[in-house]
Scaffold this active site. Sequence first.
Site, short mmCIF file in Angstrom:
data_model
loop_
_atom_site.label_atom_id
_atom_site.label_comp_id
_atom_site.label_asym_id
_atom_site.label_seq_id
_atom_site.Cartn_x
_atom_site.Cartn_y
_atom_site.Cartn_z
N GLY A 82 0.81 -1.21 0.00
CA GLY A 82 0.00 0.00 0.00
C GLY A 82 0.84 1.26 0.00
O GLY A 82 0.56 2.22 -0.73
N CYS A 83 1.90 1.26 0.79
CA CYS A 83 2.76 2.44 0.88
C CYS A 83 3.53 2.65 -0.43
O CYS A 83 3.78 3.79 -0.83
CB CYS A 83 3.73 2.31 2.06
SG CYS A 83 2.86 2.31 3.65
N THR A 84 3.86 1.57 -1.10
CA THR A 84 4.54 1.68 -2.39
C THR A 84 3.61 2.27 -3.43
O THR A 84 3.99 3.18 -4.18
CB THR A 84 5.07 0.29 -2.84
OG1 THR A 84 6.02 -0.17 -1.86
CG2 THR A 84 5.75 0.36 -4.19
#
Length: 155
Positions: free
Chosen positions: A45-47
């Site tokens: 998700g952060c990527t």
Amino acid sequence: MNPLKAGDPAPQFSLPDQDGEQINLADFQGQKVLVYFYPKAMTPGCTVQACGLRDNMDQLKKAGVEVLGISTDKPEKLSKFAEKELLNFTLLSDEDHQVCQAFGIWGEKTFMGKTYDGIHRISFLLDGNGKVEKVFDNFKTSDHHDIVLAYINGQ
């Protein structure tokens, strides 16, 4: 957890970036800054969220917006993340989560049945005078950049 609201003064901070250099919020006086908090570098998700900002950096810059991504990861991990994903903005390390707490986004979370304290995925657009202009707290990692750009472009 009690996140800052529009109109609140942004807490001043100084944190190491992905290269170990100290970055001060005061360095951006007079500029708009998107301070986005994310839980953990190198996670799916952060990527997706970081790459969305990376791919739209030209539009953000054209609108005069600098981007600072903050997590509790060590600078070395942030450096790997920035290198692997070719990120074109600054990542900051808040290992002791003091800045997260100052912005009010550190608090209880639940994931897969476990409860723990961590970063809530919230972004703050700061105006050039050090005040919170807009809080972004309702988005998916895949459309974060679209929601930020829509606001910036007045849509």
